[in-house]
Write an enzyme that holds these catalytic residues in place. Structure first.
Site, short mmCIF file in Angstrom:
data_model
loop_
_atom_site.label_atom_id
_atom_site.label_comp_id
_atom_site.label_asym_id
_atom_site.label_seq_id
_atom_site.Cartn_x
_atom_site.Cartn_y
_atom_site.Cartn_z
N SER A 227 -57.22 -16.58 15.94
CA SER A 227 -56.73 -17.93 16.22
C SER A 227 -57.91 -18.87 16.47
CB SER A 227 -55.75 -17.89 17.41
OG SER A 227 -55.05 -19.10 17.54
N ASP A 453 -47.60 -17.30 9.24
CA ASP A 453 -48.20 -17.67 10.52
C ASP A 453 -47.74 -19.06 10.95
OD1 ASP A 453 -50.02 -18.35 12.66
OD2 ASP A 453 -51.34 -16.78 11.93
N HIS A 483 -48.30 -14.50 14.26
CA HIS A 483 -49.61 -15.12 14.38
C HIS A 483 -50.69 -14.05 14.29
CE1 HIS A 483 -52.62 -17.95 15.37
NE2 HIS A 483 -52.70 -17.71 16.66
#
Length: 514
Positions: A227, A453, A483
């Site tokens: 991320s 995602d 994610h």
């Protein structure tokens, strides 16, 4: 996180990076002579601090791996390292394989920005046991986070009110209240953490990471970023291309977008994830308890949020589930397919007038534990984003963009559009429109995109690979949900990543895992 506190691509311009690089070069004697030669003292880890999320000290891993913690000194201001230092909290577990096969340290950043690596690494370590055969697993609280000069803003009681407020104002009075709350939050951050706020940029964290590499005794940085950690990894590669070893970027932030573009991309990403959830729910032979068709699921959610805007329902006493909290809760459940069952239960109960489950999910997104205590996840998130991002938007800017955001997502569009005001009035100027991750001269870096995602839409992976440069960014696609990709436990993804990190086998660009 799809709200005014969302993870957006941070902002580091080429000019800012160039100036900072030059200044860092001037200070290298200080770092090389003092900070890079510091000796870390590793001890048993204490229980996480309140700012890290609280809880108990991490337990040994099943095969006996013992967690150790230490503190590293880093300059508060990398442009003037003689002006003082801050502590950077570290955690590690040593490699499990023979010393002769040890490659070095594998440093993790799990995202946010604002997430504590000291608490995240033990929580997810079993997913990386294969990698531990040849690496010490290492993580840290980035500056501004947890025990690393953690940013403090409002107390727990005020944060409860802050996260309950109406973040999608419909009239002048609601807008005034929203702006006043944002101003109050920013003022509290300045009051309690003004010393550190100018120095929590992603470029600062990248320099800390290179110092950590030196202090750990590694010639190259071996890195796993997830991320926001992909942005940090890209910025590191730009600043220190010759120091990159093997690096994996998973759940990739689009480095080409400004905050507005990033927010719009998230609106589309979370809407896609919601659509996928709705199709999955309504395809089951047992029937979907929250809608007959995917469109019916969405229509009922939109109607629920509208009702909550007018009249919240009981949540976790004494708090009530507001429109804002419900939107947060729905978003939290879309981060992983493993949470879809909780979303179904939360919606069922909310339709019956019980907001407890959605509020539990919302609390998880905001870093609130069951005792009402908040970590510093959100204060750090805001501080880092606002130090990175140059644009400062106005209510007029948001109103002009609302139709586009609503078209992107009937559920999340308004929420993310108004979130563009999170840095308006922030006491520190932002660095640039978007980060510079060009890394000519760096070795191949794996860039993994997940087609489903919600938080870092798939398109960002190709843009990151392209921005890193030809021969550097190697894109890998995972056709999945949630994610990130490695933690999905998909055998193909894990085989590709393990082969690269453990044996240096670079996959073919364009590799696809299903």
């Amino acid at each position: 996180m799809p709200n005014r506190l969302s993870k957006r691509a941070a902002a580091v311009s080429a000019a800012a990076v160039l100036v900072s690089s030059l200044l860092t070069g001037c200070a290298s004697g200080f770092v090389d002579g003092e900070l890079s030669s510091q000796k870390l003292i590793w001890n048993n880890c204490p229980a996480p601090s309140a700012s890290e999320g609280g809880g108990t000290a991490p337990s040994p891993l099943p095969n006996g791996g013992r967690w150790q913690c230490a503190t590293m000194k880093a300059p508060l201001n990398w442009d003037d390292p003689t002006s003082g230092t801050i502590d950077i909290a570290l955690i590690r577990v040593k490699a499990s394989g023979p010393p002769s096969e040890r490659i070095g340290s594998l440093i993790f950043n799990f995202g946010g920005p604002g997430g504590s690596g000291v608490t995240a690494l033990p929580a997810f370590a079993q997913d990386y046991e294969t990698l531990r055969t040849r690496y010490d697993l290492v993580s840290f609280d980035p500056r501004g986070v947890g025990r690393s000069a953690g940013v403090k803003c409002e107390d727990d009681q005020r944060l409860d009110a802050f996260f309950q407020q109406d973040e999608t104002p419909d009239n002048a009075a609601e807008l005034t209240a929203f702006l006043n709350s944002t101003k109050q939050f920013s003022s509290a951050c300045q009051k309690h953490s003004g010393r550190v706020l100018p120095y929590v940029r992603t470029t600062d964290a990248a320099r800390d990471m290179d110092l950590l590499r030196q202090v750990l005794g590694d010639k190259k940085l071996q890195y796993f970023g997830i991320s926001y950690g992909t942005e940090l990894g890209g910025v590191y590669a730009h600043l220190f291309p010759k120091n990159v070893g093997r690096a994996v970027l998973d759940g990739v932030v689009d480095p080409t977008q400004d905050p507005e573009q990033s927010a719009l991309g998230q609106a589309k990403g979370f809407q896609l994830a919601l659509d996928n959830y709705a199709r999955d729910c309504t395809s089951k032979s047992t029937g979907c308890p929250v809608g007959r068709t995917p469109q019916d699921v969405e229509n009922r959610i939109v109607a629920l949020l509208k009702r909550l805007d007018a009249k919240p329902i009981p949540g976790i006493f004494p708090r009530r589930l507001t429109q804002t909290a419900a939107t947060n809760g729905i978003a939290q459940a879309l981060y992983s397919k493993d949470f879809w069952g909780y979303l179904t239960e939360g919606l069922q109960r909310a339709y019956a007038g019980d907001g407890e489950v959605l509020m539990v999910l919302s609390d998880a997104l905001n870093g609130r534990d069951e005792n009402g205590q908040y970590s510093n996840l959100i204060p750090a998130n805001v501080a880092i984003n606002c130090a990175d991002e140059k644009p400062r938007y106005t209510p007029a800017d948001v109103k002009a963009k609302l139709p586009e955001f609503r078209a992107a997502s009937p559920v999340f569009g308004d929420f993310l559009a108004w979130g563009m005001l999170s840095c308006t009035g922030w006491p520190v100027a932002g660095a640039a429109n978007h980060p510079n991750v060009s890394a000519p001269g760096a070795p191949p870096i794996l860039v993994i995109g997940n087609t489903g995602d919600p938080a870092t839409p798939y398109e960002g992976a190709k843009r990151m690979a392209d921005a890193l440069g030809k021969g550097v960014g190697v894109e890998v696609t995972y056709k999945g949900q949630g994610h990130g990709a490695y933690d999905s436990r998909n055998k193909c993804v894990q085989s590709v990543v393990n082969g690269y990190l453990l044996n240096g086998k670079v996959p073919a660009a364009g590799t696809v895992c299903t």
